[in-house]
Scaffold this active site. Structure first.
Site, PDB file in Angstrom:
ATOM      1  N   ILE A 116      47.955 -77.499 -16.895  1.00  0.00           N
ATOM      2  CA  ILE A 116      47.158 -78.722 -16.783  1.00  0.00           C
ATOM      3  C   ILE A 116      46.341 -78.912 -18.053  1.00  0.00           C
ATOM      4  O   ILE A 116      45.898 -77.929 -18.661  1.00  0.00           O
ATOM      5  CB  ILE A 116      46.263 -78.703 -15.511  1.00  0.00           C
ATOM      6  N   CYS A 117      46.180 -80.197 -18.448  1.00  0.00           N
ATOM      7  CA  CYS A 117      45.300 -80.548 -19.565  1.00  0.00           C
ATOM      8  C   CYS A 117      45.876 -79.994 -20.868  1.00  0.00           C
ATOM      9  O   CYS A 117      47.068 -80.175 -21.129  1.00  0.00           O
ATOM     10  CB  CYS A 117      43.892 -80.015 -19.251  1.00  0.00           C
ATOM     11  N   ALA A 118      45.094 -79.291 -21.653  1.00  0.00           N
ATOM     12  CA  ALA A 118      45.623 -78.680 -22.874  1.00  0.00           C
ATOM     13  C   ALA A 118      46.488 -77.464 -22.574  1.00  0.00           C
ATOM     14  O   ALA A 118      47.132 -76.914 -23.476  1.00  0.00           O
ATOM     15  CB  ALA A 118      44.480 -78.299 -23.811  1.00  0.00           C
TER      16      ALA A 118
END
Lengths: 209, 209
Positions: A116-118
């Protein structure tokens, strides 16, 4: 038998993404183990025989369940490998050769790899092949030439027979749907529905969102 | 000058409600301090001069920033007092006479008192007067005769001139709108909008929700 998830963490991990995923999976009966990928790197040192405390991206300090022991962390031990975001934490996780090896092992071993995300940086550094992914926009440019990049809350990629399922998501605002999708994949849609109700999402929130 | 929030925590606190509130406030520039209301009660003991680790409701272990020192925790030091849920944690917080005193001090001192999920128990134990509130349904029966109970995501009660603002909410599924409402009250709507965007809520999510 209860499903098991290994959730990686390092200094700079986004604490909401980590906590929402861990907590939601536990509510579904998934046995979660958090593993500190760094050892002894925290200014807080270690606590007895426990792993070093992690200082997350906005200052919440979390004591992981254990340190990352690659020989004990493989796809024979857990059903899912989770890599949260937070730019500094995701960089630490994705640049770890042990983590890169684990990502490939889970993917080759037909398990769930969730980022998730970076955290989606780890798909690139592990060398996972071209497939649909998403991430936080801050790292989008690192992924668009290698992957079929999609700007949606959660992307589930499982088009290659015999390979694992890659689940990617965008940020804290998509952490709940990311976690519910993992519950659905591990425990079924009925379990995801069951645990969602007492969490008190307002009626106006679309589900899945 | 930066706004300041004191976020209480105890064994059994709901880790998503704690973390979403803390992290979102920090993103808005609010200086957050988490205080362990119990001292030495954790099986993990204390870490040097730091407070004891807290074992949250689904097993995430958080090291608070400090212990609760009532003389240093008053409404002259912070702009908001936050009481998260998690039934066991909320019972510990709401039954603490120090916490009850703080809730009254913040309310009488025209500051923000914020409670989410079972945390709203502290409104009752502190003796706050009849006003609109909400909570997790699990404690609804304890509140309906004393308060104007509402089944909505976030309730802001500030109808008594010169008294504080009581903000209450329902559970992990309302923790983001609860945190954004606190940002709005402390830092303004523009700041709330500004920090929301990079968190990547899907476009379909109503805001505020």
């Amino acid at each position: 038998m209860a499903k098991k998830a290994l959730i990686l963490i390092a200094d700079g991990t986004e604490e909401m993404e980590f906590t929402i995923t861990y907590d939601t999976l536990v509510r579904a009966g998934v046995e979660c183990t958090s593993a500190n990928v760094q050892s002894g790197g925290s200014p807080y040192g270690s606590v007895g025989t426990s792993p070093a405390l992690v200082v997350c991206s906005r200052g919440v300090k979390i004591l992981p369940d254990t340190t990352l022991q690659p020989l004990q962390a493989g796809p024979d031990k857990y059903d899912a490998l989770v890599i949260p975001g937070g730019l500094k934490g995701a960089e630490a996780l994705s640049q770890s050769t042990e983590v890169q090896t684990l990502v490939r092992q889970y993917y080759e071993g037909n398990k769930i790899v969730a980022m998730i995300c970076a955290g989606t940086l780890a798909a690139k550094t592990a060398g996972l092949g071209h497939q649909p992914v998403t991430s936080h926009p801050v790292i989008q440019n690192e992924l668009t030439t290698l992957y079929d990049y999609r700007e949606v809350a959660v992307v589930v990629s499982n088009e290659v027979p015999g390979k694992g399922t890659l689940v990617t998501s965008r940020g804290p605002g998509t952490a709940f749907p990311f976690a519910f999708k993992l519950v659905e994949l591990l425990c079924g849609k009925a379990k995801s529905d069951e645990i969602r109700e007492p969490m008190m999402f307002p009626p106006g929130i679309p589900y899945p969102y």
